[in-house]
Design a protein around this motif. Sequence first.
Motif, PDB file in Angstrom:
ATOM      1  N   PRO A   1     -11.837  34.957  -9.973  1.00 29.06           N
ATOM      2  CA  PRO A   1     -12.269  34.907  -8.566  1.00 29.06           C
ATOM      3  C   PRO A   1     -11.218  34.238  -7.683  1.00 29.06           C
ATOM      4  CG  PRO A   1     -14.056  34.250 -10.031  1.00 29.06           C
ATOM      5  CD  PRO A   1     -12.836  34.340 -10.884  1.00 29.06           C
ATOM      6  N   LYS A   2     -11.142  34.656  -6.451  1.00 32.77           N
ATOM      7  CA  LYS A   2     -10.207  34.160  -5.448  1.00 32.77           C
ATOM      8  C   LYS A   2      -8.789  34.692  -5.681  1.00 32.77           C
ATOM      9  CE  LYS A   2     -13.378  31.734  -3.364  1.00 32.77           C
ATOM     10  NZ  LYS A   2     -13.898  32.144  -2.037  1.00 32.77           N
TER      11      LYS A   2
ATOM     12  N   ASN B   1      -7.858  37.120  -7.493  1.00 36.69           N
ATOM     13  CA  ASN B   1      -7.825  38.579  -7.499  1.00 36.69           C
ATOM     14  C   ASN B   1      -7.718  39.169  -6.103  1.00 36.69           C
ATOM     15  OD1 ASN B   1     -10.371  37.928  -6.646  1.00 36.69           O
ATOM     16  ND2 ASN B   1     -11.456  39.235  -8.093  1.00 36.69           N
ATOM     17  N   LYS B   2      -8.106  38.398  -5.094  1.00 35.09           N
ATOM     18  CA  LYS B   2      -8.070  38.916  -3.731  1.00 35.09           C
ATOM     19  C   LYS B   2      -6.704  38.808  -3.070  1.00 35.09           C
ATOM     20  CE  LYS B   2     -12.930  37.967  -2.606  1.00 35.09           C
ATOM     21  NZ  LYS B   2     -13.856  37.267  -1.682  1.00 35.09           N
TER      22      LYS B   2
END
Length: 376
Positions: free
Chosen positions: A369-370, A372-373
Amino acid sequence: MTAEDKEEKMEQSERPKNSIQPKPRVLWLDLLRITAIVLVLFIHASAQNFHSLPLNSTRFYALAIYDVLCHIAVPLFVMISGSMLLDGQRHFDTRRFFSKNVFRIVVAFLFWSTVNLVYDTARYYFEHDGFSGFSIEKTLRSFFVGKTYMWYLFMIFGLYLITPLVRCMTKEMKNAKYFLLLFLIFGCLVPTLVELGKVFDITVLKWLDAMKGNMRFYFVLGYTGYYVMGHVLFRSKVSKRAEYILYALTVLLSVASVIGTIKISQMKGKDYTGLMTFSMPNMVVSSAAVFVFFKNRVSKLKLQKFKKPIVLLSGCTFGIYLTHMYAIDFLEAVGFDNGLFHALFSVPVLSVCAFVLSFGLTYIIRRIPKLNKYVV
């Protein structure tokens, strides 16, 4: 997921009800993006030992072939971005574009510069058994300027900054084609003549560089031409006759460029890479030909049944670009480089291995999470 992919996803979730409807995913562009990242791996795999081989050896010939033919990778990436971000039929919100896409490029650069700093510092320590001779200035410069392969982030960042302006300019196709004409003249033809002047010491041709410099004519130079060319080719219909002429020119110019690279290298007594720059006609024509081939030919294949793996691989290309040098360094550290056996075969094998490793690393990061963005 690429910046363009994120823009497309946000279009569907945040578009006002009265705005232009989302367009279906263009799978042939995804395949072209995958092809481009594979070509990047071929470039860096063939770069190993290129500057140290005898200029009359078959290994040098093989590396020259791969290096010349694969240097269309970045132009293809830029053309893909242009085909999507300059398309007037796609919804475009300037504020969201800067807060999401442009911001993502900045975060990705800072993250990977930090990773590179830690990696290079640790590597230096273990290779030199301490920090004797360690240059803090060189390390900090590498952080802010980025490793060599990270120049792409600076270039795409610059293109993103002018995207709203370029979109306004290319709303009418005649303006886009006029821009493209200026690029072909001042961004391709003139640099080619200047390069010929340098190679063969033709004074009159070398004057062209000074003349162009005096014009302070920069907007149509650089990768902006490829950006607009992607848009023009994506929106325009290319006839079969023009398509076949483009393919024929690609073959002729590619063969001439490979032979020219080898012969000029031997003439100069050192490896010559002038015909691999993005402004050379072989690069412009070959990039256009490959783009048109995917648009006119690959697009007719039954791609929907392979949509899931195509979208997955396409979404990982940005991460693969940012991690592939770690994969190549690892393979070199365990004794596998393009000199392990003949380069004609070692380069493809090395590229495939680096692709698998960098894809695996990217896939893992995409599950976090995070991160990957923003960073892959």
